[in-house]
Scaffold this motif. Sequence first.
Motif, PDB file in Angstrom:
ATOM      1  N   VAL A  43       0.856  -1.185   0.000  1.00  0.00           N
ATOM      2  CA  VAL A  43       0.000   0.000   0.000  1.00  0.00           C
ATOM      3  C   VAL A  43       0.891   1.232   0.000  1.00  0.00           C
ATOM      4  CG1 VAL A  43      -1.812   1.276   1.218  1.00  0.00           C
ATOM      5  CG2 VAL A  43      -1.832  -1.222   1.221  1.00  0.00           C
ATOM      6  N   ASN A  44       1.103   1.772  -1.202  1.00  0.00           N
ATOM      7  CA  ASN A  44       2.027   2.893  -1.363  1.00  0.00           C
ATOM      8  C   ASN A  44       1.370   4.149  -1.925  1.00  0.00           C
ATOM      9  OD1 ASN A  44       4.375   1.231  -0.640  1.00  0.00           O
ATOM     10  ND2 ASN A  44       4.006   0.223  -2.609  1.00  0.00           N
ATOM     11  N   THR A  45       0.151   4.019  -2.435  1.00  0.00           N
ATOM     12  CA  THR A  45      -0.556   5.162  -3.016  1.00  0.00           C
ATOM     13  C   THR A  45      -1.965   5.228  -2.450  1.00  0.00           C
ATOM     14  OG1 THR A  45      -1.491   3.900  -4.872  1.00  0.00           O
ATOM     15  CG2 THR A  45       0.732   4.838  -5.166  1.00  0.00           C
ATOM     16  N   ILE A  46      -2.638   6.350  -2.694  1.00  0.00           N
ATOM     17  CA  ILE A  46      -4.011   6.504  -2.222  1.00  0.00           C
ATOM     18  C   ILE A  46      -4.936   5.495  -2.897  1.00  0.00           C
ATOM     19  CG2 ILE A  46      -4.749   8.220  -3.912  1.00  0.00           C
ATOM     20  CD1 ILE A  46      -5.511   8.299  -0.132  1.00  0.00           C
ATOM     21  N   GLU A  47      -4.626   5.134  -4.162  1.00  0.00           N
ATOM     22  CA  GLU A  47      -5.425   4.124  -4.862  1.00  0.00           C
ATOM     23  C   GLU A  47      -5.286   2.760  -4.195  1.00  0.00           C
ATOM     24  OE1 GLU A  47      -4.618   7.449  -7.617  1.00  0.00           O
ATOM     25  OE2 GLU A  47      -3.316   6.201  -6.384  1.00  0.00           O
ATOM     26  N   ASP A  48      -4.063   2.444  -3.764  1.00  0.00           N
ATOM     27  CA  ASP A  48      -3.837   1.186  -3.035  1.00  0.00           C
ATOM     28  C   ASP A  48      -4.650   1.167  -1.742  1.00  0.00           C
ATOM     29  OD1 ASP A  48      -1.970   0.415  -4.958  1.00  0.00           O
ATOM     30  OD2 ASP A  48      -0.265   1.162  -3.811  1.00  0.00           O
ATOM     31  N   LEU A  49      -4.688   2.307  -1.070  1.00  0.00           N
ATOM     32  CA  LEU A  49      -5.417   2.388   0.193  1.00  0.00           C
ATOM     33  C   LEU A  49      -6.919   2.241  -0.016  1.00  0.00           C
ATOM     34  CD1 LEU A  49      -5.136   2.813   3.235  1.00  0.00           C
ATOM     35  CD2 LEU A  49      -5.352   5.275   2.846  1.00  0.00           C
ATOM     36  N   VAL A  50      -7.439   2.856  -1.078  1.00  0.00           N
ATOM     37  CA  VAL A  50      -8.860   2.717  -1.397  1.00  0.00           C
ATOM     38  C   VAL A  50      -9.207   1.250  -1.600  1.00  0.00           C
ATOM     39  CG1 VAL A  50     -10.612   3.142  -3.176  1.00  0.00           C
ATOM     40  CG2 VAL A  50      -9.158   5.015  -2.379  1.00  0.00           C
ATOM     41  N   HIS A  51      -8.375   0.550  -2.361  1.00  0.00           N
ATOM     42  CA  HIS A  51      -8.627  -0.872  -2.609  1.00  0.00           C
ATOM     43  C   HIS A  51      -8.584  -1.671  -1.306  1.00  0.00           C
ATOM     44  CE1 HIS A  51      -8.619  -4.763  -4.573  1.00  0.00           C
ATOM     45  NE2 HIS A  51      -7.531  -5.084  -3.894  1.00  0.00           N
ATOM     46  N   LEU A  52      -7.609  -1.390  -0.465  1.00  0.00           N
ATOM     47  CA  LEU A  52      -7.486  -2.111   0.803  1.00  0.00           C
ATOM     48  C   LEU A  52      -8.714  -1.891   1.679  1.00  0.00           C
ATOM     49  CD1 LEU A  52      -5.841  -3.772   2.846  1.00  0.00           C
ATOM     50  CD2 LEU A  52      -4.776  -1.629   3.591  1.00  0.00           C
ATOM     51  N   VAL A  53      -9.135  -0.635   1.808  1.00  0.00           N
ATOM     52  CA  VAL A  53     -10.283  -0.314   2.652  1.00  0.00           C
ATOM     53  C   VAL A  53     -11.556  -0.970   2.123  1.00  0.00           C
ATOM     54  CG1 VAL A  53     -11.775   1.567   3.454  1.00  0.00           C
ATOM     55  CG2 VAL A  53      -9.289   1.839   3.496  1.00  0.00           C
ATOM     56  N   SER A  54     -11.718  -0.972   0.801  1.00  0.00           N
ATOM     57  CA  SER A  54     -12.931  -1.556   0.210  1.00  0.00           C
ATOM     58  C   SER A  54     -13.020  -3.057   0.480  1.00  0.00           C
ATOM     59  CB  SER A  54     -12.974  -1.298  -1.289  1.00  0.00           C
ATOM     60  OG  SER A  54     -11.982  -2.049  -1.976  1.00  0.00           O
ATOM     61  N   THR A  55     -11.872  -3.733   0.541  1.00  0.00           N
ATOM     62  CA  THR A  55     -11.891  -5.168   0.808  1.00  0.00           C
ATOM     63  C   THR A  55     -12.098  -5.455   2.285  1.00  0.00           C
ATOM     64  OG1 THR A  55      -9.462  -5.216   1.063  1.00  0.00           O
ATOM     65  CG2 THR A  55     -10.363  -5.668  -1.122  1.00  0.00           C
ATOM     66  N   MET A  56     -11.769  -4.489   3.136  1.00  0.00           N
ATOM     67  CA  MET A  56     -11.953  -4.678   4.581  1.00  0.00           C
ATOM     68  C   MET A  56     -13.377  -4.399   5.021  1.00  0.00           C
ATOM     69  SD  MET A  56      -8.567  -3.068   6.369  1.00  0.00           S
ATOM     70  CE  MET A  56      -7.082  -4.062   6.550  1.00  0.00           C
ATOM     71  N   LYS A  81     -21.556  -4.303   4.957  1.00  0.00           N
ATOM     72  CA  LYS A  81     -22.062  -4.090   3.602  1.00  0.00           C
ATOM     73  C   LYS A  81     -20.909  -3.911   2.632  1.00  0.00           C
ATOM     74  CE  LYS A  81     -25.812  -1.569   1.363  1.00  0.00           C
ATOM     75  NZ  LYS A  81     -26.784  -0.455   1.502  1.00  0.00           N
ATOM     76  N   ARG A  82     -20.885  -4.738   1.611  1.00  0.00           N
ATOM     77  CA  ARG A  82     -19.810  -4.656   0.619  1.00  0.00           C
ATOM     78  C   ARG A  82     -19.927  -3.365  -0.198  1.00  0.00           C
ATOM     79  NH1 ARG A  82     -16.456  -8.528  -1.005  1.00  0.00           N
ATOM     80  NH2 ARG A  82     -17.677 -10.085   0.142  1.00  0.00           N
ATOM     81  N   TRP A  83     -18.786  -2.825  -0.600  1.00  0.00           N
ATOM     82  CA  TRP A  83     -18.784  -1.597  -1.387  1.00  0.00           C
ATOM     83  C   TRP A  83     -19.482  -1.795  -2.718  1.00  0.00           C
ATOM     84  CZ3 TRP A  83     -14.209   2.300  -1.561  1.00  0.00           C
ATOM     85  CH2 TRP A  83     -14.024   2.832  -0.279  1.00  0.00           C
ATOM     86  N   LYS A  84     -20.241  -0.775  -3.120  1.00  0.00           N
ATOM     87  CA  LYS A  84     -20.887  -0.762  -4.428  1.00  0.00           C
ATOM     88  C   LYS A  84     -20.082   0.139  -5.354  1.00  0.00           C
ATOM     89  CE  LYS A  84     -25.559  -1.384  -2.570  1.00  0.00           C
ATOM     90  NZ  LYS A  84     -26.926  -0.811  -2.471  1.00  0.00           N
ATOM     91  N   LEU A  85     -20.449   0.125  -6.622  1.00  0.00           N
ATOM     92  CA  LEU A  85     -19.750   0.948  -7.609  1.00  0.00           C
ATOM     93  C   LEU A  85     -19.805   2.413  -7.208  1.00  0.00           C
ATOM     94  CD1 LEU A  85     -18.326   0.590 -10.404  1.00  0.00           C
ATOM     95  CD2 LEU A  85     -20.479   1.291 -11.438  1.00  0.00           C
ATOM     96  N   GLN A  86     -20.937   2.850  -6.670  1.00  0.00           N
ATOM     97  CA  GLN A  86     -21.086   4.248  -6.288  1.00  0.00           C
ATOM     98  C   GLN A  86     -20.091   4.646  -5.206  1.00  0.00           C
ATOM     99  OE1 GLN A  86     -25.083   5.511  -5.553  1.00  0.00           O
ATOM    100  NE2 GLN A  86     -24.474   7.452  -4.652  1.00  0.00           N
TER     101      GLN A  86
END
Length: 236
Positions: free
Chosen positions: A86-99, A104-109
Amino acid sequence: MKQITLKTEKDFDKIHHLPFNREYSVRQDLIKNMNHSGFIVPIILMFTNIVDGQWKLWLLDGQNRMITARFLRINVTAQIITPTNVNTIEDLVHLVSTMNVTSKRWKLQNYIEVFNFLGYPQYRRLLQIKHKSPFSLNTVAQMLMGIHGRGGVSKIVSTGKFKIQDEKRTIEAIEYAASLTKWCKVEARMLISLKRVMSLPNFDKELFSKKYENNIDLLKELRLPDYTELFSSWVK
């Protein structure tokens, strides 16, 4: 992985909520569970500077549980993780969405709103166009990207790689579809096919509208996965 315990208000104040994470609140069901069993599952924290340039403890998972425990003045167990990928903000977004899947799982919105918040202009424009139509974010995103099939839209959007390739024709199709609704509702699959057919050299809005009006009974009965062939036959 390091484990700590949050006990005082000063401890809680050191924890920062991610500005792009979903809303959190004190929940009645968690109040009931914690009063019965206490605080069981640790929250997940990360010490990083990739959010705002400053090294802070950011809450990745367990925001509802933490705020509820703080309300009840219950000690909170937390684990501080140090993921190597996790080195970028995009990496962090992906990590948080999987956690964030316990409730409730993340939706496209959720992904779109996150990248809009982070200042991605393509995502902001997507939301602007979507808000002016009754169609889903998935449908509008697919059309703006110029993708014919639905496959791959969610993956592209959720990784921050969404790019608008066909805004003009998408807006034209949405605006024209509005005029057709006085006869029959325009479904998402119809809209996608309509956009393709409108690019045909012989397409004429007035003639197509008459065909649409004359076939409303057929359109109400049909449930086609793709209306391109049908709509194309009205243009010939």
